[in-house]
Design a protein around this motif. Structure first.
Motif, PDB file in Angstrom:
ATOM      1  N   TRP A 155     -88.030 -17.943  52.048  1.00  0.00           N
ATOM      2  CA  TRP A 155     -88.352 -17.275  53.317  1.00  0.00           C
ATOM      3  C   TRP A 155     -88.542 -15.776  53.071  1.00  0.00           C
ATOM      4  CZ3 TRP A 155     -84.279 -20.564  52.504  1.00  0.00           C
ATOM      5  CH2 TRP A 155     -84.243 -21.761  53.239  1.00  0.00           C
ATOM      6  N   TRP A 156     -89.478 -15.177  53.797  1.00  0.00           N
ATOM      7  CA  TRP A 156     -89.624 -13.724  53.859  1.00  0.00           C
ATOM      8  C   TRP A 156     -88.787 -13.174  55.022  1.00  0.00           C
ATOM      9  CZ3 TRP A 156     -91.574 -10.756  50.246  1.00  0.00           C
ATOM     10  CH2 TRP A 156     -92.612 -11.204  49.420  1.00  0.00           C
ATOM     11  N   PHE A 157     -88.132 -12.037  54.780  1.00  0.00           N
ATOM     12  CA  PHE A 157     -87.388 -11.337  55.832  1.00  0.00           C
ATOM     13  C   PHE A 157     -87.943  -9.916  55.956  1.00  0.00           C
ATOM     14  CE2 PHE A 157     -84.557 -14.759  54.728  1.00  0.00           C
ATOM     15  CZ  PHE A 157     -84.016 -15.128  55.947  1.00  0.00           C
ATOM     16  N   ASP A 158     -88.251  -9.537  57.215  1.00  0.00           N
ATOM     17  CA  ASP A 158     -88.879  -8.230  57.455  1.00  0.00           C
ATOM     18  C   ASP A 158     -87.901  -7.076  57.376  1.00  0.00           C
ATOM     19  OD1 ASP A 158     -91.391  -9.339  57.784  1.00  0.00           O
ATOM     20  OD2 ASP A 158     -91.143  -9.616  59.953  1.00  0.00           O
ATOM     21  N   SER A 159     -86.618  -7.358  57.543  1.00  0.00           N
ATOM     22  CA  SER A 159     -85.637  -6.265  57.508  1.00  0.00           C
ATOM     23  C   SER A 159     -84.795  -6.355  56.233  1.00  0.00           C
ATOM     24  CB  SER A 159     -84.740  -6.319  58.742  1.00  0.00           C
ATOM     25  OG  SER A 159     -84.025  -7.526  58.770  1.00  0.00           O
ATOM     26  N   GLU A 160     -84.007  -5.334  56.024  1.00  0.00           N
ATOM     27  CA  GLU A 160     -83.148  -5.249  54.846  1.00  0.00           C
ATOM     28  C   GLU A 160     -82.093  -6.354  54.871  1.00  0.00           C
ATOM     29  OE1 GLU A 160     -82.976  -3.596  51.481  1.00  0.00           O
ATOM     30  OE2 GLU A 160     -84.548  -2.775  52.750  1.00  0.00           O
ATOM     31  N   ILE A 161     -81.816  -6.933  53.706  1.00  0.00           N
ATOM     32  CA  ILE A 161     -80.790  -7.970  53.567  1.00  0.00           C
ATOM     33  C   ILE A 161     -79.632  -7.399  52.755  1.00  0.00           C
ATOM     34  CG2 ILE A 161     -80.260 -10.231  52.580  1.00  0.00           C
ATOM     35  CD1 ILE A 161     -82.052 -10.384  55.002  1.00  0.00           C
ATOM     36  N   THR A 201     -88.170  -8.694  52.093  1.00  0.00           N
ATOM     37  CA  THR A 201     -87.283  -9.328  51.115  1.00  0.00           C
ATOM     38  C   THR A 201     -87.551 -10.820  51.106  1.00  0.00           C
ATOM     39  OG1 THR A 201     -85.570  -7.658  51.444  1.00  0.00           O
ATOM     40  CG2 THR A 201     -84.887  -9.729  50.446  1.00  0.00           C
ATOM     41  N   LEU A 202     -87.630 -11.382  49.905  1.00  0.00           N
ATOM     42  CA  LEU A 202     -87.879 -12.815  49.728  1.00  0.00           C
ATOM     43  C   LEU A 202     -86.607 -13.460  49.207  1.00  0.00           C
ATOM     44  CD1 LEU A 202     -90.077 -15.059  49.764  1.00  0.00           C
ATOM     45  CD2 LEU A 202     -90.566 -14.440  47.380  1.00  0.00           C
ATOM     46  N   PHE A 203     -86.157 -14.499  49.918  1.00  0.00           N
ATOM     47  CA  PHE A 203     -84.954 -15.231  49.523  1.00  0.00           C
ATOM     48  C   PHE A 203     -85.317 -16.694  49.334  1.00  0.00           C
ATOM     49  CE2 PHE A 203     -81.181 -17.749  50.998  1.00  0.00           C
ATOM     50  CZ  PHE A 203     -80.389 -17.528  49.877  1.00  0.00           C
ATOM     51  N   SER A 212     -82.139 -17.886  59.695  1.00  0.00           N
ATOM     52  CA  SER A 212     -82.013 -16.607  60.384  1.00  0.00           C
ATOM     53  C   SER A 212     -80.754 -15.914  59.883  1.00  0.00           C
ATOM     54  CB  SER A 212     -81.934 -16.824  61.898  1.00  0.00           C
ATOM     55  OG  SER A 212     -81.772 -15.607  62.580  1.00  0.00           O
ATOM     56  N   LEU A 213     -80.874 -14.634  59.509  1.00  0.00           N
ATOM     57  CA  LEU A 213     -79.732 -13.853  59.017  1.00  0.00           C
ATOM     58  C   LEU A 213     -79.531 -12.645  59.918  1.00  0.00           C
ATOM     59  CD1 LEU A 213     -80.462 -13.955  55.153  1.00  0.00           C
ATOM     60  CD2 LEU A 213     -78.850 -15.378  56.453  1.00  0.00           C
ATOM     61  N   SER A 214     -78.378 -12.589  60.549  1.00  0.00           N
ATOM     62  CA  SER A 214     -78.035 -11.496  61.478  1.00  0.00           C
ATOM     63  C   SER A 214     -79.115 -11.293  62.531  1.00  0.00           C
ATOM     64  CB  SER A 214     -77.797 -10.204  60.699  1.00  0.00           C
ATOM     65  OG  SER A 214     -76.620 -10.307  59.927  1.00  0.00           O
ATOM     66  N   GLY A 215     -79.609 -12.421  63.062  1.00  0.00           N
ATOM     67  CA  GLY A 215     -80.584 -12.360  64.138  1.00  0.00           C
ATOM     68  C   GLY A 215     -82.013 -12.146  63.698  1.00  0.00           C
ATOM     69  N   VAL A 216     -82.261 -12.013  62.390  1.00  0.00           N
ATOM     70  CA  VAL A 216     -83.616 -11.818  61.877  1.00  0.00           C
ATOM     71  C   VAL A 216     -84.112 -13.148  61.325  1.00  0.00           C
ATOM     72  CG1 VAL A 216     -85.078 -10.599  60.226  1.00  0.00           C
ATOM     73  CG2 VAL A 216     -83.142  -9.415  61.320  1.00  0.00           C
ATOM     74  N   ASP A 217     -85.197 -13.663  61.909  1.00  0.00           N
ATOM     75  CA  ASP A 217     -85.727 -14.953  61.489  1.00  0.00           C
ATOM     76  C   ASP A 217     -86.545 -14.804  60.219  1.00  0.00           C
ATOM     77  OD1 ASP A 217     -84.608 -16.169  63.698  1.00  0.00           O
ATOM     78  OD2 ASP A 217     -86.431 -15.982  64.920  1.00  0.00           O
TER      79      ASP A 217
END
Length: 552
Positions: free
Chosen positions: A142-148, A236-238, A479-484
């Motif tokens: 998954w791609w995440f638009d905000s910092e992880i 960020t890619l996880f 979803s991590l801390s509300g970021v899908d």
């Protein structure tokens, strides 16, 4: 106070052998001792000396107890694996007698444990055992638009890793296939922080290289996590890679639900709190055996014998090699070996699926059954003879505790909508009937041995290269801390090898159905995959009424 061997013999009595007569009664002192122990565990009057204790109902949960009691009573160290190698009273007693002298010579010398100090050796289910040598690994990202928060995410993944035995067990192979070592300390998850890459594409390629490093399930390396950042987009890619031995489609939902809970707790500096316990590998193996005690299990087996009698080879006219032979079995498995495959990935838009979903709902069947009918018809139009079998994995629901546990609980059904037992003019109706009857008889096909017996005779091979397959997967959202996270749908979920002639992998999403279509290139021309894809899309676009009417 422990019972000595002589006391055990004196208290056993002949009444315990009620119903076991003649040569099936124990011979000699050690056989009497072993028979008494297992009869007590199985709560039966007596055991035939040549019958397997597993066939008589012994579960793996009790094997460790049996090992400890036999060592106390005989002075011989009995490993967990030994009972599987010598499962009858006669065989195990003979082995104990043969090792009695060695035990005396080693008196006072601590025995080497079969696993690490405090580790537990357990039996796993036949489904898991068959998966170990296959080395089927699924990748997802998954791609995440905000910092992880990388530290919190690694700790969260470790929390999930430690919570589920299937993710940290060491799965044995060779003569010990069917067993796993569960470490007393599960350790930490394998987690790779790759840093920054210049572009999104470079980040994906770096992630794939790391994910595709071979996992070592015999060392407890069942899964790994990778984190990488793109300098181009700042995203960020996880990603995860997981071996099928300890993981199935239902497990995606569990991991993607638990990771956010653990991540939020670790970001807040807390230990996560879980809603309930998970099942052990031994519990899952026992549950598997209990399912095979269904009151109508013999009727189910008879259904499959009748349904799959004289099953023909799934063959297309465009053979790569007219003299192609059935591939050999994979080492340690009933299944035939993997072969190279060509893959096509494509999307069926949601707008094209509405009529199909309405049709399925109005006719009392899951939409996946309608997709299965489209798949069958597309193969026939590409040149396959109409009568063939399609294998479909089905999640095996087993109660609240096991259902919240990461594991491989997959059962199988086989659909033969154009077989001799089906009648009627409409493929969709025949597919629905085949699905409903298969689901009613699915307990028998939970065991690979039953499937092999049906298709090839006793101790036979499951000829997967002679079938087609359909995998209908759930959509793994995270979803991590509300970021899908945004699912990476291209190139990370499919392998370049398959067991089957043709395999269709379906993943629903809000945009429609993401399809992966594979064809074995050692058996068929690579161009076949494009023919099948074209027919599949044409049938979908024409709609269910056209297929129901038999229109081309």
């Amino acid at each position: 106070m422990e019972m000595t061997q002589q006391e055990a013999l004196e208290t056993s009595g002949t009444a315990r052998w009620s119903g076991v007569v003649g040569e099936e009664r124990p011979h000699g002192d050690t056989e009497v001792l072993v028979e008494r122990l297992f009869a007590e565990m199985l709560d039966v009057p007596g055991l035939p000396r040549t019958a397997s204790v597993f066939d008589l109902g012994l579960d793996s949960v009790w094997v460790t107890v049996a090992c400890a009691r036999l060592e106390q009573m005989t002075g011989v160290r009995v490993r967990f694996t030994q009972i599987f190698r010598t499962p009858t009273v006669a065989e195990l007693a003979a082995w104990i007698d043969a090792n009695r002298d060695k035990a005396s010579n080693d008196a006072g010398v601590p025995a080497e444990p079969s696993a690490g100090e405090g580790d537990e050796l357990v039996a796993i289910s036949p489904i898991q055992a068959e998966s170990v040598p296959q080395e089927i690994v699924v990748e997802i990202a998954w791609w995440f638009d905000s910092e992880i928060d990388a530290t919190a995410l690694e700790s969260a993944a470790t929390d999930v890793h430690r919570r589920h035995q299937a993710l940290h067990a060491r799965y044995l192979s060779g003569p010990d296939l069917g067993l796993a070592e569960v470490p007393a300390d599960p350790g930490r998850v394998e987690f790779h922080r790759l840093g920054d890459e210049d572009t999104d594409q470079a980040a994906i390629e770096a992630l794939r290289r790391t994910l595709r490093t071979p996992l070592r399930v015999d060392e407890g390396k069942v899964w790994r996590c990778v984190l990488v950042r793109s300098g181009q987009s700042g995203r960020t890619l996880f990603g995860l890679a997981v071996d099928h031995s300890g993981f199935d489609g239902r497990s995606w939902d569990i991991v993607t639900a638990e990771l956010p809970v653990a991540y939020a707790a670790r970001v807040a500096g807390r230990t996560p709190r879980w809603p309930g316990r998970t099942a052990s590998l031994a519990e899952m193996a026992c549950d598997f055996r209990r399912q095979l005690t269904s009151p109508d299990i013999e009727a189910q087996r008879q259904y499959w014998r009748d349904e799959l009698r004289d099953l023909p080879v799934c063959q297309f006219p465009r053979l790569r090699n007219e003299a192609a032979q059935t591939p050999p079995k994979a080492d340690g498995s009933r299944y035939t070996a993997l072969g190279p495959a060509v893959l096509r990935s494509f999307l069926v838009p949601e707008s094209h699926l509405r009529h199909w979903n309405d049709y399925a709902r109005n006719n009392g069947m899951p939409s996946s059954v309608a997709v299965a009918a489209v798949y069958v018809e597309s193969l026939v139009r590409a040149g396959a003879l109409p009568d063939f079998a399609m294998m479909v994995p089905i999640a095996n629901n087993s109660g609240e505790v096991i259902d919240r546990t990461v594991t491989n609980r997959v059962g199988t059904i086989l659909l033969r909508p154009n077989g001799p037992s089906r009648s009627g003019p409409h493929l969709l109706a025949r597919m629905r009937e085949s699905y409903q009857q298969a689901m009613a008889a699915r307990d028998a096909l939970l065991a690979p041995k039953d499937l092999a017996d049906v298709l090839s005779g006793a101790e036979g091979t499951i000829p997967l290269d002679r079938m087609v397959a359909l995998n209908y997967n759930s959509t793994p959202s995270l979803s991590l801390s509300g970021v899908d996270g945004t699912l990476v749908t291209e190139g990370t979920a499919f392998a370049t090898k398959t067991f089957f002639v043709v395999m269709l992998l379906v993943t629903p999403s809000p945009e429609g159905l993401h399809i992966g279509l594979q064809v074995r290139t050692d058996l068929h021309d690579a161009g076949l995959v494009d023919q099948i894809k074209q027919h599949f899309l044409e049938i979908i676009e024409a709609g269910p009424e056209r297929l129901e009417s038999g229109g081309a």
